[in-house]
Write an enzyme that holds these catalytic residues in place. Structure first.
Site, PDB file in Angstrom:
ATOM      1  N   HIS A 125      57.441  46.851  25.877  1.00 18.01           N
ATOM      2  CA  HIS A 125      55.813  47.766  25.761  1.00 18.01           C
ATOM      3  C   HIS A 125      55.832  48.983  26.385  1.00 18.01           C
ATOM      4  CE1 HIS A 125      51.141  47.690  26.235  1.00 18.01           C
ATOM      5  NE2 HIS A 125      51.811  48.727  27.112  1.00 18.01           N
ATOM      6  N   HIS A 147      53.533  53.986  22.582  1.00 20.64           N
ATOM      7  CA  HIS A 147      53.173  52.784  22.828  1.00 20.64           C
ATOM      8  C   HIS A 147      53.714  52.842  20.728  1.00 20.64           C
ATOM      9  CE1 HIS A 147      51.389  53.930  26.247  1.00 20.64           C
ATOM     10  NE2 HIS A 147      51.533  52.420  26.439  1.00 20.64           N
ATOM     11  N   LYS A 192      53.590  41.588  17.964  1.00 23.31           N
ATOM     12  CA  LYS A 192      53.621  42.907  18.574  1.00 23.31           C
ATOM     13  C   LYS A 192      54.961  43.684  18.009  1.00 23.31           C
ATOM     14  CE  LYS A 192      52.249  45.607  23.112  1.00 23.31           C
ATOM     15  NZ  LYS A 192      52.259  44.927  24.193  1.00 23.31           N
ATOM     16  N   GLU A 246      25.153  48.198  33.683  1.00 24.25           N
ATOM     17  CA  GLU A 246      25.639  50.127  33.925  1.00 24.25           C
ATOM     18  C   GLU A 246      26.605  50.435  33.319  1.00 24.25           C
ATOM     19  OE1 GLU A 246      22.915  48.273  37.379  1.00 24.25           O
ATOM     20  OE2 GLU A 246      24.598  47.974  36.763  1.00 24.25           O
ATOM     21  N   GLN A 300      21.016  48.819  48.656  1.00 25.14           N
ATOM     22  CA  GLN A 300      20.808  49.936  47.630  1.00 25.14           C
ATOM     23  C   GLN A 300      20.228  50.855  47.739  1.00 25.14           C
ATOM     24  OE1 GLN A 300      18.904  47.482  45.599  1.00 25.14           O
ATOM     25  NE2 GLN A 300      20.307  46.200  46.754  1.00 25.14           N
ATOM     26  N   SER A 343      11.032  51.171  38.242  1.00 25.23           N
ATOM     27  CA  SER A 343      11.246  51.603  40.329  1.00 25.23           C
ATOM     28  C   SER A 343      11.722  53.034  39.675  1.00 25.23           C
ATOM     29  CB  SER A 343      12.480  50.701  40.873  1.00 25.23           C
ATOM     30  OG  SER A 343      11.811  50.082  40.773  1.00 25.23           O
ATOM     31  N   ASP A 394      43.896  42.917  22.516  1.00 20.07           N
ATOM     32  CA  ASP A 394      43.679  41.341  22.908  1.00 20.07           C
ATOM     33  C   ASP A 394      43.268  41.292  24.860  1.00 20.07           C
ATOM     34  OD1 ASP A 394      46.837  41.824  22.825  1.00 20.07           O
ATOM     35  OD2 ASP A 394      46.930  39.527  22.737  1.00 20.07           O
TER      36      ASP A 394
END
Length: 610
Positions: free
Chosen positions: A254, A31, A240, A356, A417, A335, A149
């Site tokens: 790209h 790249h 770029k 998470e 759950q 919990s 970005d």
């Protein structure tokens, strides 16, 4: 800070572009255009703002540089060459077999903290490192994260931005290369740096909008960022492929080497021999209290204790013994029982809220700094962070994950759950360890064993109380198992883990009263597993029944099959096969066909067909 020589910086940036073009051309892939857009930003950072000792990557005061846009690795490696860390000869091995210079950076290089390339992960990990700097190490190192970005479309980026804003992490700067073009076309906001500034600013970040090719403006922005009292986002408008007219700000270039690399190098002024001297950090020292011996909590045999509760007590005990242990929570500490640790050691407890991905990323960042993180939530919710877990393994990270409320045995909460995929998910991670204790004392022993286990280590805990069947002084080595019932006359061997161990024991007692002897193996270590015990059981009894509170795909049953299938035993896999609803724990086990009655029935069925 001394004003940089603009001519020198321009030459250094040009060399970085040339080397990105050369390395990608030699590899036939890469790249280069994404590297060229950020070359000015990184030239100024290395020449005047980064504090790093390349001869001592573990120096406590070193800054941290993360290329979240890991596909711009040619730029990173060109920087390492300019700093004298690698040679030009090694630079030309980019992407070749056996080279340390992989397509996306990994810690095979000692100056790379974490693997990147799965976009949206560098900033979340950087937040973890900055958290360690502020609250644990208490050292003034700075975390610089180069972002693209395009990756700002990832939700994980905004989990990180909010966490950093909430914690007022002045020690982190996101340098966003706003080059307008993604892989297939323009990005969502193009060159509208104001749109990005509004989003960062809404989370309490200081924002600076600049021309990313204005060397003087870059210098002042980096200085402003280091001096800021809150996290900073430098939003740099770039092009770029900057420096080569044929590709600058052009779609379709790209992820591929330049069609005419020699012409591009000539246009950039040809190869150079510019070096950069990166300032070393001040001599910072890192001190921690000495570790003490672990005094595990003890639970009397015959009591009923949930393994999640035993985990909480054991974790607090481990925290008392090990000052390097830190705990991260996904807003479920009451919990998972990590609240025990939070109450005892609030300075080493990190609330990541219901994010998470950020929780796991922060754990990865903290282990970069030598801490021993335990990241805990419901087993079901770790699925949201799976890409971070996968990339943590690529990073060679040492992270302990704990998933509570596993399986249908949680009862009435229903399937949303229930962790029913977690064993398969974690077994598939390279070099991982998967543990599933059945009682409180076993849990307490495994919590301590996890601390020094390398790689991704997962402990599965359950919600409901289960009988304590092991004494507090018994040992449970990782990779082991426990044979709870065995005789030379066994018709079958039942292999279980966690909650199903108790169902298997009850079924064995019932069958014994009928004159049908069966063995029972507690396979608390599912990966690595005790192949010797399993193979001996398969040979001696000829019939193996696996029982698990998990889907059949990828769980305990398939782990056992991997160890014994070549021996040709009859193997029956009892697992959760239908989508659960709401019911009591006992009803859930029965409905899934993994309770004691179902196990005994499976043995009888095998006996009738023998």
């Amino acid at each position: 800070m001394t004003e940089p020589d603009p001519r020198y910086l321009a030459e250094l940036a040009a060399q970085l572009r040339v080397d990105a073009v050369r390395a990608s051309a030699a590899a036939g892939s890469g790249h280069p255009t994404s590297s060229m857009s950020a070359a000015d930003l990184m030239a100024v950072l290395f020449a005047g703002h980064l504090r790093y000792d390349f001869a001592d990557p573990d120096a406590p005061g070193n800054d941290h540089l993360i290329f979240s846009k890991g596909h711009a690795s040619p730029l990173l490696y060109a920087l390492y060459k300019a700093a004298g860390a690698i040679s030009d000869e090694e630079l030309m091995t980019f992407r070749k077999r056996g080279s340390r210079l992989e397509g996306h950076p990994t810690p095979r290089l000692p100056w790379v903290d974490v693997a990147t390339g799965s976009l949206g992960q560098g900033l979340p990990v950087g937040v973890g490192i900055a958290l360690a700097g502020k609250r644990l190490d208490r050292l003034p190192y700075h975390v610089w994260v180069l972002c693209g970005d395009s990756e700002l479309a990832e939700g994980s980026v905004w989990e990180a931005v909010e966490q950093a804003g909430h914690e007022e992490l002045a020690g982190i700067t996101a340098i966003v290369d706003v080059n307008r073009l993604g892989q297939r076309g323009p990005t969502r906001h193009g060159w509208d740096t104001g749109a990005y500034a509004a989003r960062f600013g809404a989370f309490g970040w200081h924002t600076i909008e600049i021309d990313g090719h204005d060397l003087e403006r870059i210098h002042h922005a980096l200085a402003e960022a280091r001096a800021a009292r809150r996290p900073t986002a430098i939003l740099a408008r770039t092009r770029k492929g900057e420096g080569v007219a044929a590709i600058a700000d052009r779609e379709g270039a790209h992820g591929k080497p330049l069609a005419d690399p020699d012409d591009a190098v000539e246009e950039l002024g040809g190869p150079r021999h510019v070096s950069v001297t990166v300032a070393k950090p001040d001599g910072a020292a890192r001190t921690r209290p000495e570790a003490r011996s672990y005094q595990a909590p003890a639970f009397p045999v015959g009591e009923r204790v949930a393994t999640r509760s035993a985990f909480g007590e054991a974790l607090a005990a481990l925290g008392a013994a090990r000052p390097d242990v830190v705990v991260l929570d996904g807003e479920v500490a009451d919990s998972t029982r990590t609240q025990n640790f939070a109450d005892a050691f609030p300075e080493r407890f990190f609330e990541c809220y219901i994010a998470e991905q950020q929780m796991v990323a922060a754990a990865v960042g903290m282990q970069v700094r030598g801490w021993t993180p335990y990241a805990c939530t419901f087993a079901a919710f770790l699925t949201r962070a799976y890409d971070f877990i996968r990339m943590a393994a690529v990073s060679r990270a040492d992270v302990r994950l704990v998933g509570s409320h596993a399986g249908v045995a949680i009862g009435q909460d229903g399937p949303s759950q229930m962790g029913l995929e977690d064993i398969a998910m974690l077994r598939a991670v390279h070099g991982s360890t998967v543990l599933y204790p059945c009682d409180a004392n076993q849990t307490a022993a495994l919590v301590a064993a996890m601390a020094d286990r390398p790689g991704i280590v997962y402990l599965r805990t359950t919600r409901g109380d289960t009988p304590v069947i092991y004494g507090p002084d018994e040992e449970f080595p990782i990779g082991g198992s426990r044979v709870l019932r065995r005789s030379d006359e066994d018709f079958a061997t039942i292999v279980a883990a966690g909650v199903t161990v108790h169902e298997a024991l009850a079924a064995a007692d019932e069958l014994d009263r009928e004159g049908i002897p069966v063995g029972v193996v507690d396979l608390y270590s599912i990966k690595p597993l005790d192949a010797e015990v399993l193979r001996n059981a398969a040979i001696s009894s000829g019939n193996v029944i696996t029982v698990e509170d998990h889907w059949p795909e990828g769980g305990l049953g398939e782990a056992v099959l991997s160890a014994v299938s070549d021996l040709g035993p009859r193997v029956v896999q009892l697992a959760v096969r239908g989508m659960p609803g709401s019911a009591t724990p006992a009803e859930q086990l029965a409905d899934a066909g993994i309770d004691r009655a179902s196990i005994a029935g499976a043995v009888r069925s095998l006996r009738r067909s023998a």
